[in-house]
Structures are given as C-alpha cells and as structure tokens.
Write an enzyme that holds these catalytic residues in place. Structure first.
Site, PDB file in Angstrom:
ATOM      1  N   ASP A 104       0.813  -1.210   0.000  1.00 52.98           N
ATOM      2  CA  ASP A 104       0.000   0.000   0.000  1.00 52.98           C
ATOM      3  C   ASP A 104       0.848   1.262   0.000  1.00 52.98           C
ATOM      4  OD1 ASP A 104      -2.120   1.722   0.132  1.00 52.98           O
ATOM      5  OD2 ASP A 104      -2.466   1.439   2.261  1.00 52.98           O
ATOM      6  N   ASP A 310      -1.614   5.317  -6.306  1.00 55.10           N
ATOM      7  CA  ASP A 310      -1.911   4.455  -5.162  1.00 55.10           C
ATOM      8  C   ASP A 310      -1.980   2.999  -5.596  1.00 55.10           C
ATOM      9  OD1 ASP A 310      -2.670   3.607  -2.605  1.00 55.10           O
ATOM     10  OD2 ASP A 310      -4.800   3.893  -3.038  1.00 55.10           O
TER      11      ASP A 310
END
Length: 430
Positions: A104, A310
């Site tokens: 992440d 992301d």
C-alpha cells in the site's frame, strides 16, 4: 468502546509477551527483492458483479484516504474488501513466522494480526505469536514512533489504534521486530502488533505501508528508491517489489522510453505527509487532448484535488468534470449498445461473434515532463459474457491513479530526487 476493552485485556497479552527489549535500529538496505501476489476473484461472482465490487472498493478506498486527512495521528490503510489488491510475502520474528500483507503506497504503518487475539479476523496463515520471538520488543510511550500514531499508554507501553472508512479497526502494541524479505533479515523495524481487529481483511494478515510518512517501510529502511511491476490481473505470474539498489527500470520495455515526472509535496492543509502527488496536466485519447477544465486536477486550499498514485486502489478515480469529458469521448468511439442497467458505470453490451471489440486509441495521462501511455485494455475491461466497461469512475476530491492502469508498467519512486519514473514492461520477465 474498543479502547476500554483493549485496556482491560492487555494483562492477558502482557502475560504471554516477552519483556520489552531495547529497540534495535533498522539497517539501511543495499537492495531487496520481494515477491508480490494478487488476490483472486471469488469464482461465484460474475464479471459484472466483480466489476461493481471493484468500483465500490475503489470508492470506499478513496473515502478512507479522504478521512485520513482529518488527523495527523490517524493511520491510513487499504483493506481487502475482495479482489483487486497486491500482496507481499515476508516473515516476521526470530524464528521467522510468515505473513502476507497488502502492499500500500497510500499508507505508512506496517502491521499484522498477533496472538493472543482478543479479536482477530480470518487469515490464510497462523497468527504471528510474539511470545515465541526473541527479537520482539514493545515500544515505550516515550518513543518518537509512538507519537506518530493514535495511541494510549499502559504500563508505559505504546498501544496504537486506528479506524477506517468501512468501520474496520485495528488496535494493539507498537513494537519493533526483525522482518525478513527473502534471505534478507532487517532488525529493528517498527510495526503494529494487532490483537483487536474488526471488519474485513480477506486473504491477508495485515498491511505494509509504502507511503511518505515516518513509519512506512521506505522511511524505516532509508532506500534511495523503490520500484514495483504489477503483472496483469489475469496472469498467474508473480510480481515484484524492489527496494534500494535493486530498484531500477529494466531494459525489457515493450515500447517508448523511460518517462520521469517530479512528485509534488503534500498540500499544507494535509498534515500527514503520506501520499505521492503527481503533477497531472491533462488527458488525451489518441491525438485528441480532451477539453478537461484545469480546475478538475488543481490542488485546493482545503487539501482536496490533485492526483495521487496508489497501489491499494484498483480503478482510477477522477473528478466528475474530467469523468464527464472522458465518457463523452468514449461514447463517440464505441459503437455498441450502452448497458443502462448500471447508472454509475459506463458499460456496453458486447456479444462475441456478433460484436467485435472496437479498436481504440491509447489514453495518455500528461504529467509535467512525462506522458503515461495507457492502451485500451488498461482503461477498458471486457468479458465475453457480461460486457465492455470503462475502468475509470467518478469521484469528488482527490483523483487516484489506480493499480489496474499500472499493470505491466515498471514504476520507480526516486525518494532522493523526489520523482516518479515509469516505462512499459513485461512484469513477469523481471
């Protein structure tokens, strides 16, 4: 609430955990290579059901990122609401205990579920047991790391806790431990040992944050750069994360040269410096620069706007003003019946043998000094039984470049030069 329950039961954990040991310092790494796998779609879902679930996950993820701006002490994270995330495999402790965590770039904290679980979520491997590790050490409340997360103190031990946009929660001890990446052992990594976890965390044990904040893996290992290359969602091949000297763009590019763009600093209104902002200038389809208003990607004084990259969001999300222009252009290119059963997605009815998939130009994201070329199959999804759909959705606030568009692209984060480089690649050959 959960904090009260956790405090009442911490004596149970303390009776099982080793005494706090002096924290060691994480050594700078000369180069790491870590395997990345992809979570699989449940076979019981149709293409359209999976697509709708992926859209909802991406939008909920965006809400998590939006909520994370409210407090500098909140820990941001993406959780496994289904398929669509990439997982990295590593080990924690001495002796080593394997974990598989979500990769992440939109969060900082590294954490995994721990024994003895007051409340834990199902996971594919045994829970990490700190009582069996000789290198586990709970951090005192005086530790600078403790002030970087929402926390309470109990017997001078740092208890972290955070809540997420979908009501998922994790709470436990902030500690140091030895992490193992392949054959490389790195001591003294600060991580969260989660003993009270609620919500959804399918097929993983926790999260490895790669953001800009102080508790992320790059911030703790201090590599000058890191990179990853995501294999497509229909591939069984393993992807890889590279940190340090091993992070470099390979020679096997399908087309074009290496592109580099500067990363923007976080807006002053966003107190937690986690996200990687990109200087997007516009979007083209083929040779046509789309008439997207400049305001669609401007970073506003309240911290909204702009675009971040992301790894934890599957589909790309853009401002409604940009989305409307993209949809209008797609409709002019695709001469198939529009599927009106979904009012939030742009899908077309498509029957193999009756309809051919249209030839469509590349989509290009124009950044400052760089053009990211995205072929049709990375901005459109197709399924012979269900349809042909745009893999971009609309959302107010900060736009997000999701991991679907990043597939088969070698992406390098140069933390020293504060830039992002990328080139097309066959990720299964790196």
């Amino acid at each position: 609430m959960a904090w009260v329950l956790l405090s009442l039961l911490l004596l149970v954990l303390l009776s099982h955990a080793p005494s706090a040991l002096p924290a060691t310092t994480a050594a700078a790494t000369t180069g790491l290579r870590v395997a990345i796998t992809r979570t699989e779609s449940p076979s019981s879902f149709t293409f359209k059901e999976r697509f709708h679930r992926a859209v909802q996950r991406s939008r909920r993820r965006r809400e998590v990122l939006k909520l994370a701006k409210c407090s500098r002490h909140d820990v941001e994270g993406v959780f496994k609401w289904g398929d669509g995330e990439y997982l990295i495999e590593l080990a924690v402790g001495t002796p080593m205990q394997p974990i598989t965590a979500i990769l992440d770039t939109g969060s900082d904290l590294i954490w995994t579920q721990c024994k003895p679980c007051i409340r834990c979520l199902p996971q594919p491997s045994p829970y990490y047991d700190p009582s069996t590790s000789s290198t586990y050490s709970v951090l005192p409340c005086s530790s600078p790391s403790c002030s970087g997360v929402q926390h309470l103190c109990y017997q001078n031990l740092c208890q972290y806790g955070t809540s997420y946009g979908d009501n998922t929660e994790t709470r436990g001890f902030l500690a140091t431990e030895t992490l193992t990446f392949g054959r490389k052992r790195v001591p003294g990594i600060t991580f969260g040992c989660g003993i009270w976890n609620n919500g959804t965390l399918s097929d993983s044990t926790g999260i490895v944050g790669l953001g800009r904040g102080t508790l992320s893996l790059p911030s703790q290992l201090h590599p000058r750069r890191f990179s990853y290359c995501f294999t497509p969602d229909n591939s069984s091949s393993t992807s890889h994360l590279f940190l340090g000297s091993k992070a470099k763009l390979g020679r096997r590019h399908r087309r074009g040269r290496v592109q580099t763009t500067p990363m923007l600093p976080s807006p002053p209104a966003v107190p937690f410096n986690t996200y990687y902002y990109l200087p997007i200038q516009g979007i083209s389809l083929g040779r046509t620069l789309l008439p997207i208003p400049k305001t669609a990607f401007q970073i506003k004084k309240d911290g909204n706007g702009g675009m971040i990259i992301d790894s934890g969001t599957q589909f790309t999300i853009v401002d409604p003003a940009a989305f409307g222009v993209i949809v209008k252009k797609i409709l002019s290119l695709v001469h198939l019946p529009v599927d009106k059963s979904s009012d939030e997605l742009l899908c077309f009815s498509w029957t193999p043998g009756l309809h051919r998939l249209p030839e469509m130009p590349d989509m290009v994201f124009h950044f400052d000094g760089a053009n990211m070329v995205i072929p049709r199959d990375k901005y459109m999804l197709s399924d012979p039984d269900e349809g042909f759909c745009l893999a971009i959705v609309s959302g107010n606030g900060t736009s997000i470049l999701g991991n679907y568009m990043q597939q088969n692209m070698n992406i390098l984060y140069d933390l020293e030069a504060n830039s992002l480089s990328f080139a097309d690649a066959q990720c299964d050959q790196l």
